[in-house]
Design a protein around this motif. Sequence first.
Motif, short mmCIF file in Angstrom:
data_model
loop_
_atom_site.label_atom_id
_atom_site.label_comp_id
_atom_site.label_asym_id
_atom_site.label_seq_id
_atom_site.Cartn_x
_atom_site.Cartn_y
_atom_site.Cartn_z
N UNK A 25 28.72 -13.38 -12.73
CA UNK A 25 30.03 -12.90 -12.28
C UNK A 25 30.54 -13.78 -11.14
N UNK A 26 29.66 -14.08 -10.17
CA UNK A 26 30.07 -14.89 -9.01
C UNK A 26 30.37 -16.34 -9.40
N UNK A 27 29.63 -16.87 -10.38
CA UNK A 27 29.76 -18.28 -10.75
C UNK A 27 30.81 -18.51 -11.81
N UNK A 28 30.88 -17.64 -12.82
CA UNK A 28 31.75 -17.85 -13.97
C UNK A 28 32.89 -16.84 -14.07
N UNK A 29 32.82 -15.77 -13.27
CA UNK A 29 33.86 -14.74 -13.34
C UNK A 29 33.70 -13.82 -14.54
N UNK A 30 32.57 -13.90 -15.21
CA UNK A 30 32.31 -13.04 -16.37
C UNK A 30 30.82 -12.97 -16.63
N UNK A 31 30.42 -11.95 -17.40
CA UNK A 31 29.04 -11.84 -17.87
C UNK A 31 28.94 -12.68 -19.13
N UNK A 32 27.93 -13.54 -19.18
CA UNK A 32 27.74 -14.43 -20.33
C UNK A 32 26.94 -13.74 -21.42
N UNK A 33 27.24 -14.11 -22.67
CA UNK A 33 26.43 -13.69 -23.81
C UNK A 33 25.52 -14.85 -24.17
N UNK A 34 24.26 -14.57 -24.42
CA UNK A 34 23.33 -15.65 -24.73
C UNK A 34 22.29 -15.24 -25.74
N UNK A 35 21.50 -16.24 -26.13
CA UNK A 35 20.42 -16.05 -27.08
C UNK A 35 19.12 -16.54 -26.47
N UNK A 36 18.01 -15.83 -26.67
CA UNK A 36 16.72 -16.31 -26.17
C UNK A 36 16.35 -17.63 -26.84
N UNK A 37 15.71 -18.49 -26.09
CA UNK A 37 15.26 -19.78 -26.61
C UNK A 37 14.15 -20.27 -25.69
N UNK A 38 13.58 -21.42 -26.04
CA UNK A 38 12.54 -22.02 -25.21
C UNK A 38 12.78 -23.52 -25.10
N UNK A 39 12.32 -24.07 -23.98
CA UNK A 39 12.44 -25.50 -23.72
C UNK A 39 11.04 -26.09 -23.70
N UNK A 40 10.75 -26.99 -24.67
CA UNK A 40 9.41 -27.58 -24.72
C UNK A 40 9.26 -28.74 -23.74
N UNK A 41 8.02 -29.06 -23.42
CA UNK A 41 7.67 -30.24 -22.61
C UNK A 41 8.00 -30.11 -21.12
N UNK A 69 7.00 -32.50 -18.22
CA UNK A 69 5.58 -32.85 -18.29
C UNK A 69 5.28 -33.74 -19.49
N UNK A 70 6.11 -33.62 -20.53
CA UNK A 70 5.86 -34.35 -21.77
C UNK A 70 4.80 -33.69 -22.64
N UNK A 71 4.21 -32.61 -22.16
CA UNK A 71 3.16 -31.91 -22.89
C UNK A 71 3.82 -30.93 -23.87
N UNK A 72 3.64 -31.13 -25.18
CA UNK A 72 4.29 -30.23 -26.15
C UNK A 72 3.80 -28.79 -26.08
N UNK A 119 13.56 -34.29 -8.73
CA UNK A 119 12.48 -35.27 -8.65
C UNK A 119 11.64 -35.34 -9.91
N UNK A 120 12.02 -34.61 -10.94
CA UNK A 120 11.29 -34.61 -12.20
C UNK A 120 11.31 -36.02 -12.79
N UNK A 121 10.17 -36.48 -13.32
CA UNK A 121 10.16 -37.80 -13.93
C UNK A 121 11.14 -37.85 -15.11
N UNK A 122 11.71 -39.03 -15.36
CA UNK A 122 12.60 -39.17 -16.51
C UNK A 122 11.83 -38.97 -17.80
N UNK A 123 12.52 -38.46 -18.80
CA UNK A 123 11.90 -38.26 -20.11
C UNK A 123 11.93 -39.56 -20.89
#
Length: 124
Positions: A25-41, A69-72, A119-123
């Motif tokens: 609400x503070x950042x976008x002025x609305x409640x966002x709709x989303x879907x669960x997901x995962x980010x590998x590595x 991390x690059x770790x799958x 500071x995360x290493x580049x992929x």
Amino acid sequence: MTSTNPQFSESLFSYGTLQLEQVQIATFGRKLDGQPDEMPNFSLTMLKIDDPAVVATSGKTHHPVVTWTGNPYDRVSGTVFAISPEELAHADSYEVAAYRRDRVTLVSGVSAWVYVDANSPPRD
């Protein structure tokens, strides 16, 4: 995640405070709709936040942050949201300098923006 509304042409993956309704609400002025997901590595740790405005908005002095991390076998769970380019700029303003915005491919195959440790290493 692709939106049928062309206004919401950007995908943003959040594993932290951008999932909180009060931050949305503070950042976008609305409640966002989303879907669960995962980010590998990537792996998740906590980061101390010194920006009083960000602490006031989130109600938290420590926010999660991810590092490549690059770790799958490493995965970070979160939510992918369809947002507008203008809302993406608002998200950039919300995040402190300790984060940088990167493009990632989620487990679902969606290409999304995500805020990672500056500071995360580049992929590869």
